[in-house]
Design a protein around this motif. Structure first.
Motif: not given
Length: 885
Positions: A697-711
């Motif tokens: 779950d932590a990896a999932l949240r990091r991935f989504v947060a990082a991508v949404q920081s760009v788009e």
């Protein structure tokens, strides 16, 4: 003195019940006719919508983003992934090609079948997609084995293979630098498989590349978009069964070295629904038996059990017909209305029946007992139905459409239950009345039971202090309550689709949980891809331009050199006569003799060890072969030849085609590839792949947060699951605050004295806090499935508190012990029937259902303790205060 709300309602209901008693037969006949008509109407008008995407409001931003993606690239919506694993890349490619061809013959079941890299374009230009190091290694390996491989291509059978190996070993002994260790190891494995009579296939691709293959190299994925029928409970069932049948007909089975598994969104939902229905079916049968037993123990009369079940079933049919008229369908959440109706409606029935039975035991006439029961418990039933309906209706304005529809159906169902219990139930009881003689009026309770039931009042102060301490501790744990957004954690972990999906999630290259950014232009897509690729949680970002190979001049030059190295003769397929059995055995024997000489003279420990292992295997093989009759020898040699040389012609053909590679530009990329990256309206897809394992779950949240920081408008299932979880939590918070506020206001208006509101709500709040604390201590996070338990817990808690307080005000027991009343027994048996209904879900293979069963059992248990243990101590305090006043 003006009469209270309860008194006015009680008197009105007593008169109404008297009418039901006088015209009992007509009431029952009319109710039966109406029920049959409504059952027919419901069967023809109530559908099931299993599309989970429709359960959240389309106005939510993440729903709008995903809708835009589905419009641009509809092939990715409700898709399946067929995962094909084989022992070699060649076998995986052959299996996937054959299965894809079969699937394409059924457009009535499959709207899209896409096998990446299978078309002629990638067969021709495949070598351009290797990096320079890989391509140079291929050239070197082919140059090293070219003399030997050329000999084999002219005689593609066991005789040619072992003659080639004999020549290779002779060349090594003469001083030539050849590393045959990989070949020796693979042939040894084939020999051992033959001796064990199991399947084996040698990969010539691995030998040509000169690198050890990983499981991912022998895996192929087919993207399939099935036709789904959402009117059916299992929309993908027809497509799934047809797909499995095709795989069997093509002999794509594990005993042939091929494993075919189906996963992806549509397959996951199919197997989830299958496990839910199977688990619910077993649980339903067990629940029906257990509830029947509890009802009989609680009501103590077969007549009361029959009338209760009849009232319950008819009321359920009436509620289902309302759902058909008001909504028209059930979703995966609102289908739980039946569960909630049974759990709450049986509470009304038990309270009415036990109070009626209590009055009959006191030698009250049947008619008077019915009227007195309606007067005593009728007003509390009305109040309970109103408060519980408010709790459900509070979900209607939320963005969670699945629960909003459930709220409408179940909230109205409470009023339907009230009507059934105050109309149909009294009429049925009038047709099947009880008598004090038939019940056998009970003598005084045993002393030990009386003392036990008196414990809450005897130790009231200690219980209040203990409850306060537990409440404070529970409140401190509430900030640690979590919501599990990942629906994969709810599904049966042993199902095929879940196992395959988790394997893919663990691989960044094949992860099905990618994120998508829609770009208006090619330049925007390139800019997004460059920015996203710099993020730590991102493995890579892909656009259509990524399919234009880099370093093409250097690669084409190397490919040209490979063509010169192998020459045209190497790629010709032999069509000469097959050697005899004796010739093949002789070739194997000659190689074994040569290998023995090599072992005795070689100083290279690595290749010598490999040669010794192969020699030992050949010795056992030849011994076993000699013991066979001619037919047996022929079959064994045929199987060995298939294992060792079965993929060689395919690999040579593929190599021959790949040597025709030409320069690739964006303009000559295949059309079916472009359709997956550029939409019809010109928007460009940027696929973002995760670096980490998204099973965590932590990896999932990091991935989504990082991508949404760009788009911020990036979409895909990782975003949907996280955002949907947040929307669900917000919806339940909003609904519970609204319902709690509305219930409190209603109780303040209707209850006298106003302190009774605290008596109703305090045990409920304590039970809620303890349930939340238990979810933390026992690591049971809330999720999309078990969160449905909360409305039921709220309804049971409020209803039970109202019943107990109302009984204390209207018909207090002469002994002063509330636990010795029919109301307390009704609360106990109502809770027990609900636990029996849902508790056995804890053993369901579906983790979501199992967590619902566990959470409901814990929550109802705490509610029962708070109502029957804590509430009586608060009543004692209230009575003592009133006495002092």
């Amino acid at each position: 003195m003006a009469k209270s709300f309860g008194e006015l309602v009680g008197q009105a209901l007593a008169r109404w019940v008297n009418v039901a008693h006088r015209f009992a037969l007509w009431f029952v006949l009319l109710a039966s006719i109406i029920t049959v008509a409504l059952l027919y109407y419901t069967a023809n008008n109530l559908g099931i919508n299993t599309d989970t995407a429709e359960m959240l409001s389309e106005t939510l931003p993440f729903r709008r983003n995903y809708s835009a993606f589905k419009t641009a690239f509809p092939q990715y919506d409700d898709a399946m992934l067929i995962v094909i694993d084989a022992e070699t890349p060649e076998a995986a490619q052959d299996a996937s090609t054959a299965l894809a061809a079969q699937l394409q013959q059924r457009p009535d079941l499959f709207l899209l079948v896409y096998l990446p890299g299978s078309d002629s374009f990638f067969q021709k230009h495949g070598l351009l997609y290797l990096n320079l190091t890989e391509l140079n290694d291929l050239a070197d390996n082919l140059a090293n084995i070219q003399p030997l491989l050329g000999r084999l291509t002219r005689d593609q059978n066991l005789r040619g293979l072992f003659s080639m190996l004999t020549a290779g070993v002779d060349a090594i002994m003469e001083g030539e630098d050849l590393d045959l260790t990989p070949v020796f190891d693979r042939i040894k494995e084939a020999i051992e498989a033959s001796l064990a009579q199991r399947y084996y296939a040698l990969s010539w691709q691995e030998l040509m590349l000169g690198a050890e293959l990983t499981p991912e190299d022998s895996r192929r994925l087919i993207l399939v978009k099935p036709r789904l029928d959402y009117v059916k409970l299992l929309p993908a069932e027809t497509a799934m069964k047809a797909l499995r049948l095709m795989a069997e007909e093509l002999h794509l089975t594990e005993d042939r070295g091929v494993k075919v598994r189906i996963t992806g969104d549509a397959a996951l939902e199919y197997e989830e629904l299958l496990s839910v229905t199977r688990g619910a079916g077993r649980a339903g049968i067990l629940a029906f038996i257990m509830v029947g037993i509890v009802l009989f123990l609680g009501l103590g009369s077969p007549r009361l059990v029959f009338t209760s079940l009849a009232t319950l079933i008819m009321g359920l049919i009436w509620t289902a017909s309302f759902a058909a008229a008001a909504v028209g369908h059930l979703n995966l959440i609102s289908v739980a209305f039946a569960v909630l109706y049974i759990g709450l409606s049986v509470d009304y029935t038990i309270h009415f029946c036990l109070r009626y039975k209590e009055l009959i035991q006191q030698s009250t006439s049947h008619a008077s007992a019915l009227q007195q029961t309606a007067s005593d418990v009728g007003s509390s039933l009305v109040l309970c139905s109103i408060t519980t309906a408010i709790g459900f209706y509070a979900f209607i304005p939320t963005a969670f459409k699945g629960v909003a529809e459930l709220g409408l159906i179940s909230g109205t169902g409470m009023f339907i239950s009230l009507i059934a219990n105050l109309t149909l139930l009294p009429a049925l009881l009038s047709l099947m009345p009880l008598s004090a003689k038939g019940l056998g009026a009970k003598s005084e309770r045993k002393r030990v039971v009386a003392e036990f039931l008196a414990l809450p009042t005897v130790h009231a102060r200690s219980i209040r202090i203990g409850a306060l301490l537990l409440g404070v501790g529970a409140v401190l744990l509430l900030p640690y309550v979590t919501f599990d957004n990942n629906p994969m954690n709810l599904r049966d972990p042993d199902s095929e689709s879940v196992i395959a999906f988790r394997e893919l999630l663990a691989q960044s290259r094949n992860s099905p949980w990618t994120l998508t950014v829609l770009a208006a232009t090619r330049e925007d897509a390139t800019r997004y891809a460059d920015s996203l690729s710099q993020l730590e949680p991102v493995e890579m970002s892909v656009t259509l331009d990524k399919f234009v190979p880099t370093d093409q001049d250097e690669k084409l030059s190397i490919i040209e050199e490979i063509g010169l190295i192998v020459g045209p003769g190497l790629l010709q397929i032999s069509s000469g006569p097959e050697p005899s059995t004796a010739e093949q055995i002789a070739a194997i024997h000659d190689f074994s003799v040569t290998l023995e000489k090599f072992i005795d003279t070689s100083t290279n420990s690595s290749i010598t060890n490999a040669a010794r292992r192969l020699y030992d295997g050949l010795d056992r093989f030849l011994t076993d072969l000699e013991a066979q009759d001619p037919a047996g020898q022929e079959q064994i040699l045929k199987n060995l030849q298939t294992s060792l040389l079965g993929s060689l012609p395919t690999r040579l053909n593929a190599l021959n085609t790949s040597l025709e590679a030409e320069r690739v530009s964006r303009e000559n990329l295949p059309r079916n590839l472009m359709e997956h990256w550029v939409s019809k309206d010109g928007r460009h897809r940027v696929a973002v792949f995760p670096r980490e394992n998204l099973n965590e779950d932590a990896a999932l949240r990091r991935f989504v947060a990082a991508v949404q920081s760009v788009e911020p408008d990036a979409t895909g299932f990782p975003v949907i699951y996280l955002e949907a979880g947040d929307a669900v939590v917000k919806a339940f918070q909003q609904a519970f605050l609204l319902s709690l506020l509305a219930i409190t206001v209603l109780l303040l208006i209707l209850l006298r004295p106003k302190t009774d509101v605290l008596l109703v709500l305090l045990p409920l709040l304590l039970a809620g806090a303890l349930t939340g604390a238990a979810s933390v201590l026992f690591h049971i996070p809330f999720n999309f499935a078990n969160i449905i338990a909360l409305p039921l817990l709220l309804g049971i808690g409020v209803d039970s508190g109202i019943h107990m307080v109302h009984r204390m005000r209207t018909a207090p027991p002469s002994s002063g012990q509330m636990l010795q009343t029919s109301t307390a027994r009704a609360v106990f048996y109502s809770a027990l029937t609900t636990i029996c209904s849902f508790g056995n879900l804890a053993v369901s293979p579906h983790r979501g259902m199992a967590s619902m069963g566990i959470l409901l059992t814990i929550g109802i248990g705490f509610t029962l303790i708070c109502i029957l243990v804590v509430l009586p101590t608060l009543m004692v305090t209230r009575q003592q205060s009133a006495a002092v006043d």
